[in-house]
Design an enzyme around this catalytic site. Structure first.
Site, PDB file in Angstrom:
ATOM      1  N   GLY A 130       0.825  -1.203   0.000  1.00 31.73           N
ATOM      2  CA  GLY A 130       0.000   0.000   0.000  1.00 31.73           C
ATOM      3  C   GLY A 130       0.857   1.249   0.000  1.00 31.73           C
ATOM      4  O   GLY A 130       0.993   1.924   1.036  1.00 31.73           O
ATOM      5  N   THR A 164      -1.111  -4.526  -6.272  1.00 35.43           N
ATOM      6  CA  THR A 164      -0.954  -5.878  -6.814  1.00 35.43           C
ATOM      7  C   THR A 164      -1.283  -6.903  -5.739  1.00 35.43           C
ATOM      8  O   THR A 164      -0.807  -6.788  -4.609  1.00 35.43           O
ATOM      9  CB  THR A 164       0.493  -6.085  -7.302  1.00 35.43           C
ATOM     10  N   GLU A 248      12.864  -3.785  -3.740  1.00 38.56           N
ATOM     11  CA  GLU A 248      12.040  -3.885  -4.951  1.00 38.56           C
ATOM     12  C   GLU A 248      12.865  -3.577  -6.194  1.00 38.56           C
ATOM     13  O   GLU A 248      12.665  -4.193  -7.243  1.00 38.56           O
ATOM     14  CB  GLU A 248      10.859  -2.927  -4.842  1.00 38.56           C
TER      15      GLU A 248
END
Length: 400
Positions: A130, A164, A248
């Site tokens: 989020g 996602t 990430e």
């Protein structure tokens, strides 16, 4: 760990993936973790991840005390290589395996590690992220979702977008504003491990251009979540979110292994080119086409070598993050370009999409091209990646 022991492990992994990698099912599998949109896809990929984990080939280098294999990164690299050799399906729980898990192992409390790590590896607990909000795009520091402390809970109000796995997530890593009067927008943010099953949280699927549902928008309406999910202290959310983005973007290591994106081997395009004609002539007879193919092969090999080099500390001492930061930018743009190139080989048939009888390879390249854009945006757009590399890796002046 001796070379002989690693060789034995490699033989075992090779044999296991040879025997256990599932055949392509009779339904369309997602190309990346961002396209899992049906229960059929979800169940198939969840079963596959659980099977790989239980065999010891996922999370092999994570601590045994929390559910990992307690081995070395070399073991995990060997297992992932075998997975690729047999073209195994992607790992489902990407945000848990690649971002949340490493973060928890680095800075999570003992209670967090014991509660969450094993469920991440087994795919029992799916995680979503989020960060992005509808009105703020890539301006992550301007996140407005509010978290107000009330006793042992936080009460959440606001919305997140491009979530996602939002509709499958059991937990979310959430960036929320806990101090509206902070001296700057970065100081008032907190990072909260948020259960998605509490009342007041609703997800709605977002249909993509490809017709698939990989993303959701998530709404929080007086959702009450336990305050023990706070990572670090209140107001430290920006720092923790930046660390998460480093995982990430591949700038930090510690991921559980496996892969979550389908990589395209240029040899696949070569096969496509061999079967393609233009004006009655084989396209491979065109020296421009042949040169492009060779360029893609060189790029692919260079990226693979760069990833290997980035793991050898002695070769990256001058700039320890440069290669890893570059990999995300290079590979996502490469994937977009090589799919576009494949479409160009198909002439007018490139206009046909999945399930159309005229579509080449059932629209595989068309679908791959459209989906490739999401990876160039998620985790920071290619433009942001270039800024980061310029400022942090090359030491160029910051943009104003």
């Amino acid at each position: 760990m001796s070379t002989a022991e690693l060789d034995d492990f490699a033989k075992e992994a090779d044999a296991w993936f040879a025997a256990n990698t599932p055949k392509t099912p009779d339904f369309m599998l997602p190309l990346t973790f961002m396209e899992v949109g049906t229960d059929q896809q979800f169940d198939f990929l969840r079963d596959w991840q659980r099977k790989v984990y239980e065999a010891g080939y996922l999370g092999a280098a994570w601590p045994k005390d929390y559910g990992g294999g307690g081995l070395t990164q070399a073991h995990q690299d060997i297992a992932t290589k075998a997975m690729r050799k047999y073209n195994g399906p992607i790992m489902l729980n990407a945000i848990g395996l690649n971002w949340t898990g490493p973060l928890l192992l680095d800075i999570g409390s003992e209670a967090h590690k014991k509660k969450y790590i094993k469920g991440i590896l087994s795919a029992e607990d799916i995680w979503c992220q989020g960060f992005s909000e509808p009105d703020n795009g890539s301006d992550l520091g301007n996140a407005q979702l509010r978290a107000v402390r009330d006793g042992d809970d936080y009460i959440l109000n606001g919305s997140k977008i491009w979530t996602t796995h939002g509709h499958y997530g059991k937990y979310m890593i959430l960036l929320a504003r806990t101090d509206m009067d902070a001296p700057n927008k970065y100081a008032g943010l907190s990072f909260i491990l948020t259960p998605m099953t509490v009342p007041g949280i609703e997800t709605r699927k977002i249909k993509k251009l490809t017709g698939e549902h990989g993303f959701t928008q998530t709404f929080f309406n007086d959702a009450r979540v336990p305050a023990d999910g706070l990572m670090g202290r209140e107001g430290e959310g920006w720092k923790i979110a930046m660390q998460t983005l480093e995982y990430e973007r591949g700038a930090r290591i510690g991921q559980a292994g496996g892969y979550v994106l389908t990589e395209i081997d240029p040899l696949e395009i070569l096969n496509l080119a061999r079967n393609s004609q233009r004006d009655g002539e084989d396209v491979l007879d065109d020296p421009v086409i042949a040169n492009h193919l060779v360029d893609f092969m060189i790029e692919n090999q260079a990226s693979a070598m760069g990833r290997k080099r980035s793991r050898i500390r002695g070769l990256t001492q001058d700039n320890p993050l440069g290669l890893m930061l570059m990999d995300k930018l290079v590979m996502t743009e490469y994937t977009r370009r090589i799919n576009q190139f494949a479409l160009g080989l198909q002439g007018g048939n490139a206009g046909y999409y999945v399930d159309d009888p005229n579509a080449v390879d059932n629209g595989y390249w068309h679908r791959g091209y459209l989906n490739a854009f999401s990876a160039t945006i998620g985790g920071g757009t290619s433009q942001i990646q270039r800024n980061i590399i310029g400022e942090h890796a090359l030491g160029l002046p910051k943009t104003r």
